[in-house]
Enzyme design. Sequence first.
Site, short mmCIF file in Angstrom:
data_model
loop_
_atom_site.label_atom_id
_atom_site.label_comp_id
_atom_site.label_asym_id
_atom_site.label_seq_id
_atom_site.Cartn_x
_atom_site.Cartn_y
_atom_site.Cartn_z
N SER A 137 15.11 36.87 -60.52
CA SER A 137 16.45 37.46 -60.57
C SER A 137 16.72 38.26 -61.59
CB SER A 137 17.30 36.22 -60.69
OG SER A 137 17.49 35.32 -59.40
N ALA A 138 15.70 38.32 -62.63
CA ALA A 138 16.18 39.78 -63.72
C ALA A 138 16.40 41.03 -62.77
CB ALA A 138 14.90 39.99 -64.44
#
Length: 357
Positions: free
Chosen positions: A61-62
Amino acid sequence: MSDLGRHVQQVLDELVGDGAERGLQVAVVHRGEFVVDAAAGVADPATGRPVRPDTPFFSFSAGKAMAVTVAHLLVADGLVGYDTRLAGPWPEFAAHGKADATLRHVLTHTVGLPALPPEITAADLGDAVGVSATLAAAEPWWPPGTATGYHSYTFGFLVGELARRLTGLPMSALLRDRVATPLGLAGELYFGVPEPELPGLARLEDAEPPSADSPVPGIASWQLRPAASFGNDPAVLTADVPSVGTVTARAIAGVYGALLDGRIVDADVLGAMSTPAFEGTDRLFGTPARLALGFPLGRIGAGPDEPPTAFGWPGGGGSYAYADPRTGTAFALTKNRLAPSFATAQRLADLVTAALA
């Protein structure tokens, strides 16, 4: 190399040397200039291939920061407003009481669709249009705008389908044409890695066996628990999934740095990214949530006296990237040993903050 760069490199070498990490990168932009671009360790234990600054890592999810950036660009282009109803360009989305859901609700994770329906599996992620159609037909867990809850995979498909309806282009193309290429980051910033580039990626590994149990009833474990097998799967890596991304640390730090210095968005949009838009309790995890338009606010590990001006996204397994308008700093860490904590990210972010604040 700057003194900070040398210090960061020493810490990375120490983390690899004592076995805490296999391979990792850290990049830092301060007031428009790269002051750290460090790498250490092994990208692929099977071959011994080393990590270089240009080695892309699947960072879970970065990568949401890239989808958020594209969403704000659509607003800047005048194609959509934050309070535009999704059902305008996407009429099917009005089903089951979602007619009033807006882009603002998507960016604050308040739409009420925190999970892909159970009929969607990881094998279906490559069919973005099909997944989006399933979301359009789904019943929300709560009325849009009334509560927040982390939209782990649904977030990117909601942004992506809205973008496709407005531009006719998939998110991978918008990321390439509007962000990666103009910033000189082509080849280091992907939604969907081109198949010929797969051999150059870092290989992920699990620090401990991932649990098969989901932390939230009703959401499949793979949506919330990172696993190396998922992040090494060519079908996942090549799929256009704008909730996750494959990046280098210097590329994602470069995006955050460009957000801070005005090369991508103006000051008003930067303000929307870094000031509270929704506060409440996350309905999935029961934790406090303080969200700007697209980002949680506050740096991981920040002390009580540090103003919560930073905005950014962690990635499952320990990757992390953020920007802080207060200090003019953009920070990114990528890593291939998936851990259940952000201890490495916090250590490096604390070091950088102490040096630059």
